[in-house]
Every structure is written in structure tokens, then in C-alpha cells.
Design a protein around this motif. Sequence first.
Motif, PDB file in Angstrom:
ATOM      1  N   ALA A 119       1.592 -11.878 -12.020  1.00 20.87           N
ATOM      2  CA  ALA A 119       2.881 -11.236 -12.319  1.00 20.87           C
ATOM      3  C   ALA A 119       3.241 -11.492 -13.786  1.00 20.87           C
ATOM      4  O   ALA A 119       3.632 -10.572 -14.524  1.00 20.87           O
ATOM      5  CB  ALA A 119       3.973 -11.760 -11.396  1.00 20.87           C
ATOM      6  N   VAL A 162       2.022  -9.939  -5.920  1.00 19.94           N
ATOM      7  CA  VAL A 162       2.261  -9.917  -7.368  1.00 19.94           C
ATOM      8  C   VAL A 162       3.557  -9.150  -7.654  1.00 19.94           C
ATOM      9  O   VAL A 162       4.399  -9.589  -8.439  1.00 19.94           O
ATOM     10  CB  VAL A 162       1.067  -9.276  -8.121  1.00 19.94           C
ATOM     11  CG1 VAL A 162       1.382  -9.092  -9.598  1.00 19.94           C
ATOM     12  CG2 VAL A 162      -0.189 -10.135  -7.959  1.00 19.94           C
ATOM     13  N   ARG A 163       3.719  -7.999  -7.001  1.00 23.83           N
ATOM     14  CA  ARG A 163       4.938  -7.182  -7.160  1.00 23.83           C
ATOM     15  C   ARG A 163       6.196  -7.961  -6.775  1.00 23.83           C
ATOM     16  O   ARG A 163       7.206  -7.926  -7.473  1.00 23.83           O
ATOM     17  CB  ARG A 163       4.837  -5.952  -6.243  1.00 23.83           C
ATOM     18  CG  ARG A 163       4.398  -4.693  -6.934  1.00 23.83           C
ATOM     19  CD  ARG A 163       4.153  -3.569  -5.954  1.00 23.83           C
ATOM     20  NE  ARG A 163       5.242  -3.363  -5.014  1.00 23.83           N
ATOM     21  CZ  ARG A 163       5.217  -2.477  -4.024  1.00 23.83           C
ATOM     22  NH1 ARG A 163       4.149  -1.724  -3.848  1.00 23.83           N
ATOM     23  NH2 ARG A 163       6.240  -2.353  -3.214  1.00 23.83           N
ATOM     24  N   PHE A 171       6.856 -10.573  -9.373  1.00 29.47           N
ATOM     25  CA  PHE A 171       7.288  -9.897 -10.602  1.00 29.47           C
ATOM     26  C   PHE A 171       8.786  -9.614 -10.530  1.00 29.47           C
ATOM     27  O   PHE A 171       9.537  -9.900 -11.461  1.00 29.47           O
ATOM     28  CB  PHE A 171       6.499  -8.585 -10.753  1.00 29.47           C
ATOM     29  CG  PHE A 171       6.602  -7.949 -12.115  1.00 29.47           C
ATOM     30  CD1 PHE A 171       5.585  -8.118 -13.037  1.00 29.47           C
ATOM     31  CD2 PHE A 171       7.706  -7.187 -12.481  1.00 29.47           C
ATOM     32  CE1 PHE A 171       5.658  -7.526 -14.302  1.00 29.47           C
ATOM     33  CE2 PHE A 171       7.795  -6.599 -13.732  1.00 29.47           C
ATOM     34  CZ  PHE A 171       6.764  -6.776 -14.645  1.00 29.47           C
TER      35      PHE A 171
END
Length: 317
Positions: free
Chosen positions: A248, A280-281, A284
Motif C-alpha cells: 500500500a 492492499v486496497r 491504502f
Amino acid sequence: MASKGTVKPSLNFNATSDAELLYKAMKGLGTNEDAILELLTARSNTQRQDIDKAYKTLFGKDLIKDLKGELGGKFETLVVALMTPPLAYDVTSLRNAIKGAGTDEKVLVEILASRTPQQVKEIIAAYRKEYDDNLEEDVAGDTSGHFKRLLVILLQANRQSGIQQDKITSDAEALFKAGEEKFGTDEQSFVTILGNRSAEHLREVFNVYMKISGYEMEESIKRETSGGLRDLLLAVVKCARSVPVYFAETLYYAMKGAGTDDNTLIRVMATRCEVDLMDVRKEFRRLFACSLHSMIKGDTGGDYRKALLLLCGGDDA
């Protein structure tokens, strides 16, 4: 275990009809880029390899060569990355990082810090098969100092497994003595401990280190080291804590500021979309108060942007 990837295998998959569709998209005047990007981002890498074979069988042509001939720029680079098997992609990335003009330390750091010991072993074997060269020797010949030593340790892929209770405190104390407690830094202690212990063990060490020193491990590394060694140590620590958080941050800093580091953006999106891009999203969004989707949208353009957004698989706004 449910996949944490944003790209899943297509359920009604037919390699022959997909190959025909791609052929039609590239045949004649003009190229139907939308058809290409929509199809390739909706297939798993294994399925794309099947399409590649079917294309050759049907048309006697190389699909990747044809795609390269029709596409251009960053969109082409992304599509070629998606068409390359993950192991071959890592091997090629590492080769280019050490055999090009100068060394691309960023690629060495990212791949060798984030891959599992088993993946590193597979990379070494595939590198030898592809180039008839020894990856460790090539890396060692292209780097120096403690940066080289830590890369070589990671290439041994011999991390101890599990948590060694009897070593947690002594490791934390050794790191404290090697850095914060002394004038100058004993880099070798950082290299040996961070390069050889398991992620679970290191997380315990970081907790004790915080109690002893009053600093997070990352803070001490930033103060005590510099250059490639600092980047590699930080990557190892971050990956020990959480690989999705590491990626991220990698994606965020690839797009933040003036100009986009497209090579990193393409590499991470292509290599994580079937692995952990959902995680990861999520990280993030938690870390940066904006979604990965919105940052890609604002930072890229054209078919390249469309393809990246499809790989991203949704907005967490």
C-alpha cells in the motif's frame, strides 16, 4: 482460504474464443484496446497462458509479439506484465535490475524483501534455467557493503521458522546496542537478525525493542542507516509486520508528488492483483485517507488508466 486478489479466474473460460476475440481486436485498421484490456484484466494469469497457447495454435503467431505491435507506452508494458507468468516476471525484473545501465535497487529491495523463502528459491532456480547464471553471484557483483550482505542473506532463503522465545529479548537488546545505544551503528547486527529471523519472531522482537528503546524499529533504522541498506532494512521490517501495508505504501509513494513511478505502479499491480490486492486496497484506504482507485484515476490516463482501474477491482471511497 479465500483469495485476497482482485482478479479471479473467469468461470466460463474458453481459451479458443478468447484467442479469437483478441485476434479480431487487433486485426485490420485500428486496434480495439477496450476489448483487449477488458478481456485480459478479467482472466487469471494461468488462463492468460492458456489463451497464449490457443492463439499460437489457431493463428501460428505469438500473442505477446502481436500485442506489442499493436499497443504502445505504459499500456503495452502493463499488458506484457499481465501476460507473463508471475515467476518469469520476477526473474526478468531482477535480471533487468542488475544487467541494465546502473542497478535498479528499488526492484531488488521490493522483490527480495516481500517474497517468501520458497518463492525466493523458485526465483533462483528459474533464473539459473533462463540465463544459465547464478542470481546470488550476479546480485553480489552488482552491489556492495551491508546492502549486498543483506541481499545475499535473503537469497539464501533460510529464515528460521516460528518464534524462538529464548531469543526475542536478546535480539531486541542486540539491535538496541547496535544502533541507538552506541555512537555509530553496527550494521552487521541489523543485517544478521533482520535477515535470518521469521516474520512472526521479528514482530515479537519489535515489541520488546519498543519497550527497551522507546522507538519503533523503523524510526531507529531511518536514523541509524542510509541509502540502499536503509531502504532494504525498512522493507524487511515492513514486510515482517504486514506485506499488504508494505505494498500500500509502495503504491502510494509511486504516485505521490511530481511524476508517477510507472514501473513500480505496473509491477505491483501486476504481481499483487491475484495475491492480496484486496488487502492492499484496504490498508491504502486506512493509511492515506483516499482510495487506491481514486489515486490511480487522478494520476494516470487513457487505456493504461482503464486497465489499472479494472485490476484495482473497485473503489473504497
